[in-house]
Design an enzyme around this catalytic site. Structure first.
Site, PDB file in Angstrom:
ATOM      1  N   PRO A 115     -43.786 -39.920  83.780  1.00  0.00           N
ATOM      2  CA  PRO A 115     -45.121 -40.457  84.082  1.00  0.00           C
ATOM      3  C   PRO A 115     -45.526 -41.515  83.056  1.00  0.00           C
ATOM      4  CG  PRO A 115     -45.101 -38.047  84.205  1.00  0.00           C
ATOM      5  CD  PRO A 115     -43.791 -38.465  83.618  1.00  0.00           C
ATOM      6  N   MET A 116     -46.102 -42.600  83.534  1.00  0.00           N
ATOM      7  CA  MET A 116     -46.486 -43.696  82.653  1.00  0.00           C
ATOM      8  C   MET A 116     -47.502 -43.255  81.606  1.00  0.00           C
ATOM      9  SD  MET A 116     -45.959 -46.833  81.903  1.00  0.00           S
ATOM     10  CE  MET A 116     -45.114 -47.467  83.349  1.00  0.00           C
ATOM     11  N   CYS A 117     -48.428 -42.370  81.995  1.00  0.00           N
ATOM     12  CA  CYS A 117     -49.445 -41.920  81.045  1.00  0.00           C
ATOM     13  C   CYS A 117     -48.820 -41.155  79.882  1.00  0.00           C
ATOM     14  CB  CYS A 117     -50.494 -41.059  81.751  1.00  0.00           C
ATOM     15  SG  CYS A 117     -49.819 -39.604  82.585  1.00  0.00           S
ATOM     16  N   THR A 118     -47.714 -40.448  80.175  1.00  0.00           N
ATOM     17  CA  THR A 118     -47.043 -39.669  79.132  1.00  0.00           C
ATOM     18  C   THR A 118     -46.342 -40.584  78.137  1.00  0.00           C
ATOM     19  OG1 THR A 118     -46.700 -37.796  80.623  1.00  0.00           O
ATOM     20  CG2 THR A 118     -45.315 -37.907  78.671  1.00  0.00           C
ATOM     21  N   HIS A 121     -49.141 -42.679  76.116  1.00  0.00           N
ATOM     22  CA  HIS A 121     -50.176 -42.072  75.282  1.00  0.00           C
ATOM     23  C   HIS A 121     -49.774 -40.756  74.627  1.00  0.00           C
ATOM     24  CE1 HIS A 121     -52.835 -45.125  76.894  1.00  0.00           C
ATOM     25  NE2 HIS A 121     -52.584 -44.723  78.128  1.00  0.00           N
TER      26      HIS A 121
END
Length: 343
Positions: A115-118, A121
Site C-alpha cells: 500500500p502506498m500509504c505504508t 508514511h
C-alpha cells in the site's frame, strides 16, 4: 549417437554424445526469427512472465498454416520450467497444438504490491524502504537523467536505490536492507531454493529427452511441484483456449460502451487477466490511413498521442468491427483485436 556392433555373437552398444555450448549474453528480444528457427527444442528457464510470453509469441509466429491446416514441421516444442521458493512447475508446449503460455496466463500468481500509504508514511519492513525509493524517490530525483527508468540489470541503478533505501531504513530504525534484497525487490525476484531448482531442471531435461528420442510420450502437459510441507506433485492437461489472443488465429473482440474513451481501452489491455499488457501501443486504419492512436514507448510519440486518451473511441473514428493493431513488450508480433460496441 548410438553405434552398435557384433562381437563373438554378443551385441554391445556404445553411446557417445558430443555437446557444444554457445553462450549468448543478450536479451532474447535481440534475436530475430532466423535465430530461433534453427532450434529443434527450446528449454526455458526465464525469470519473468513477460519473457515467457515473448518467446511463446515468437514460436507461434514461426508456425506455417496451409489452408488453415498447421504444418507440423514448423512446430518447435517449448519446455518451460519455473520455481518460486519451494514451489515449481514444468510444462511442455507444442505451439499451435497445445495450451500456450497465454492460454494459462491467469494461473501466474499476481505480483505483491505494498500500500502506498505504508511505504510513504509507516514503513515496517526493509522491502517498504526499497519500494519507497523505487516508486517515490526515483521519479522525484531522476538520478540518471530525465525520463530514465529503473533498469534492474544496471548495477549503478541498483546501488543508488540500495543506498537511499539504507538511509530510509536508518530513519525508521529498520534493519535488513541489503544489496541482494534491493535487487530482488527491483526485479521482483523470489529467492531460489537449490533443491527445487534441481527437481524442475531435471524434469525439463527429461521432457527434452522424451521429445528428442521418442522413447515415450512427453508430459501432457503441466506438472506442479511443492515441497513446502512434505512432497507433492500433480500433473494435469492445461486446455487450449479457443479464443486465446496469442495462438487461436482469431482476432479477439473487445467490447466497450459508446461513451468509452481511449484510456478505458488502454486500461483494459493492461488490467485484463487474460491480456496483462505493459505498454500497449494502439494503431488502426481510419479513413483509409494508418493512424497511431497511442504509443507510450517512444517519448516524442507519447507526448503527441496522449491527448487522444480522454477522447471517445467513436470520436477517434473507430467504428463497430474496427480492427485494432496492438503492440506490446509481451509479444514479438502485433496482435489484432476487433472493436465491439455494447448495444
Amino acid at each position: 549417437m548410438a553405434v552398435s556392433h557384433f562381437n563373438d555373437g554378443a551385441i554391445s552398444t556404445e553411446k557417445t554424445l558430443t555437446l557444444m555450448g554457445l553462450r549468448h549474453f543478450k536479451k532474447i528480444q535481440d534475436y530475430d526469427e532466423s535465430f530461433y528457427r534453427q532450434f529443434h527444442i527450446i528449454i526455458c528457464g526465464l525469470d519473468s512472465v513477460i519473457a515467457r510470453r515473448w518467446i511463446n509469441g515468437m514460436l507461434l509466429s514461426l508456425l506455417n498454416y496451409e489452408d488453415g491446416v498447421l504444418d507440423p514441421t514448423t512446430i518447435i516444442p517449448m519446455i518451460d520450467g519455473g520455481t518460486e521458493g519451494f514451489k515449481g512447475n514444468a510444462r511442455v508446449i507444442l505451439p499451435g497444438m497445445t495450451a500456450c503460455i497465454d492460454c494459462t496466463l491467469d494461473l501466474f500468481p499476481p505480483q505483491i504490491n505494498f500500500p502506498m500509504c505504508t511505504i510513504a508514511h509507516t514503513p515496517r519492513l526493509p522491502e517498504h524502504c526499497i519500494e519507497y525509493v523505487k516508486v517515490l524517490l526515483w521519479p522525484q530525483e531522476q538520478p540518471f537523467g530525465e525520463n530514465v527508468g529503473i533498469d534492474g540489470d544496471d548495477p549503478t541503478h541498483v546501488q543508488w536505490i540500495f543506498e537511499k533505501a539504507q538511509d530510509r531504513g536508518d530513519q525508521f530504525n529498520i534493519k535488513g536492507v541489503t544489496y541482494r534484497l534491493t535487487q530482488g525487490v527491483v526485479k521482483r525476484i523470489i529467492p531460489a531454493v537449490a533443491s527445487t531448482n534441481a527437481v524442475i531442471a531435471a524434469q525439463c531435461v527429461t521432457e527434452a529427452f522424451k521429445l528428442a528420442s521418442s522413447c515415450c510420450n512427453p508430459l501432457n502437459n503441466y506438472m506442479v511441484f511443492n515441497d513446502t510441507d512434505g512432497l507433492y506433485t500433480y500433473t494435469y492437461e492445461a486446455e487450449k483456449k479457443d479464443d486465446c489472443v496469442a495462438c487461436s488465429q482469431v482476432p479477439q473482440a473487445l467490447s466497450f460502451n459508446k461513451e468509452a474513451v481511449l484510456q478505458d481501452l488502454v486500461d483494459h489491455l493492461k488490467n485484463s487477466a487474460t491480456l496483462q499488457m505493459r505498454e500497449p501501443a494502439i494503431t488502426a486504419t481510419v479513413g483509409g490511413k494508418n493512424k497511431t492512436l497511442y504509443m507510450p514507448s517512444v517519448e516524442a510519440i507519447r507526448k503527441r498521442t496522449k491527448e487522444n486518451l480522454p477522447k471517445r473511441l467513436s470520436e477517434l473514428g473507430l467504428t463497430e468491427g474496427q480492427e485494432l493493431v496492438v503492440a506490446d513488450v509481451t509479444t514479438p508480433t502485433a496482435l489484432i483485436f476487433k472493436l465491439k460496441y455494447d448495444s
